[in-house]
Motif scaffolding. Sequence first.
Motif, mmCIF file in Angstrom:
data_model
loop_
_atom_site.group_PDB
_atom_site.id
_atom_site.type_symbol
_atom_site.label_atom_id
_atom_site.label_comp_id
_atom_site.label_asym_id
_atom_site.label_seq_id
_atom_site.Cartn_x
_atom_site.Cartn_y
_atom_site.Cartn_z
ATOM 1 N N CYS A 288 -21.388 3.034 -21.399
ATOM 2 C CA CYS A 288 -19.960 3.008 -21.055
ATOM 3 C C CYS A 288 -19.388 4.425 -21.071
ATOM 4 C CB CYS A 288 -19.193 2.121 -22.025
ATOM 5 S SG CYS A 288 -19.684 0.383 -21.970
ATOM 6 N N PRO B 136 -18.942 -6.624 -16.364
ATOM 7 C CA PRO B 136 -18.735 -5.206 -16.684
ATOM 8 C C PRO B 136 -17.796 -5.094 -17.883
ATOM 9 C CG PRO B 136 -18.387 -5.642 -14.341
ATOM 10 C CD PRO B 136 -18.450 -6.967 -15.023
ATOM 11 N N LEU B 137 -18.164 -4.299 -18.876
ATOM 12 C CA LEU B 137 -17.367 -4.200 -20.087
ATOM 13 C C LEU B 137 -16.231 -3.200 -19.928
ATOM 14 C CD1 LEU B 137 -20.210 -4.261 -22.776
ATOM 15 C CD2 LEU B 137 -18.717 -6.143 -22.047
ATOM 16 N N GLN B 138 -15.117 -3.525 -20.575
ATOM 17 C CA GLN B 138 -13.940 -2.671 -20.582
ATOM 18 C C GLN B 138 -13.515 -2.434 -22.025
ATOM 19 O OE1 GLN B 138 -10.963 -4.615 -18.161
ATOM 20 N NE2 GLN B 138 -12.115 -4.333 -16.252
ATOM 21 N N ASP C 170 -23.593 -1.606 -24.280
ATOM 22 C CA ASP C 170 -22.412 -0.750 -24.136
ATOM 23 C C ASP C 170 -22.749 0.725 -24.325
ATOM 24 O OD1 ASP C 170 -22.890 -0.718 -26.823
ATOM 25 O OD2 ASP C 170 -20.968 -1.591 -27.417
ATOM 26 N N CYS D 133 -23.456 -0.844 -19.033
ATOM 27 C CA CYS D 133 -22.169 -1.111 -19.675
ATOM 28 C C CYS D 133 -21.742 -2.501 -19.223
ATOM 29 C CB CYS D 133 -21.146 -0.053 -19.291
ATOM 30 S SG CYS D 133 -19.552 -0.261 -20.138
#
Length: 433
Positions: free
Chosen positions: A52, A26-28, A49, A59
Amino acid sequence: MLSACGSTLTPGTSSAVRYDQVTTVPLQAGDTRASIETATGGKVLTWQDGGCGTGEGACAAMVGLPAQTSLGTQSLAQTLARRLGRAVRVEHNRDAFSIGEKTTAGMEGSRVVWAGGSRVVWAGGSRVVWAGGSRVVWAGGTYTPVPENSGTWAQIQLQSAQDKAARLGEGVTVAVIDTGIDLTHPAFQGALTDPSTWQDYVGGDVTPQEEGVYGEGGYGHGTNVAGIVLQVAPLAKIMPIRVLGSDGSGDLSSVVQAIYWAADHGANVINLSLGTTQDSDSVKAAIRAVSARNVLVVSSAGNEDQDKITYPAAYAGDLQGVLSVGSVDAQDVKSEFSNYSGKLKVVTPGESVYAPAPENTMAAWSGTSMSSPMAAGALALALGQGNVSAAGLIGKLTGSADSVDGIAANRDYRGKLGSGRLNVSAFVTAAVQ
């Protein structure tokens, strides 16, 4: 060097890098491809992304991981979670998908010459005459380009559907994610998308040509599947994407990348005549993401004659925009091989379906792999009318099917053969209203 129809075509000689395992991260905020690769020690294969902060789409990044000899999947996931500061799941990747004897289809009988010789079924090799031109393809109920399929097409009322949907799928792109196709077959001349949209995740190049030996493994599978789509929606375009090798198996990461690739390059419908018993977070996320973009996904149910269907067809119970397809015979009785389930949405005839085969021939295959492209073609036929929205279209297809629960031979499968057998004519009527 592969040869067909007196011409030659040279696929790439390299092979794609393969990974034993993949993880979906999971992207942050602040993540970059480089930072994710450093933390995981792997290679970023997909980077999504667009969803997001929106709650829609994807995302996440899918990362191919080098071979791990000392850690199991769960332990590796825990190690990566500590490095990344977030939970991740590690999944088996290599050969997770298959079109093998227990998951999709089987070739039968012998091939015949496709164009020329004693079986000129494409009017001298010209697809334009067969699919366009004079449009005289039905004669007294016989489907003249491939007369062997006349009974199958009558069963799903294809002739009436094509009369109603006179554009025949024009302007619609169907991505066939499979073993590749025979790119030089006369059936596909003028029927493929621009080569810039092709991809081969097995060879690591852009030439998704079928490779193999006739009668072995999956050779010819993708060619048959694509040919079925075009018989239902003759003016649709096929986007060939190769994710399965000549043995009929392929990696989970290839399927995920192919799904995103197809949507990014204009596919309206994605056909997945393949299956796995592995419930994959990354595959499900990919399908959810493209479905949010109104791309319809059709998948075969599997051929194990079990009360459960393979993935990704099984996601039809959870995700909108996904259609799971099983098989019936000529009498609408469940095919002996077809899986069944409460998650199955529809059935179509999947036995002895004739379509193009490599090296300028035609061959019959049986399996839920053949059922899926019939439904994909039906969706393309409706979308080609131009005033039809993808939203709710699968519901109209299943809602217009002819119930098969009342057939005595299906009594043990009532409620597990979807809404019934595909009726393309009734579906087109419902879709264009």
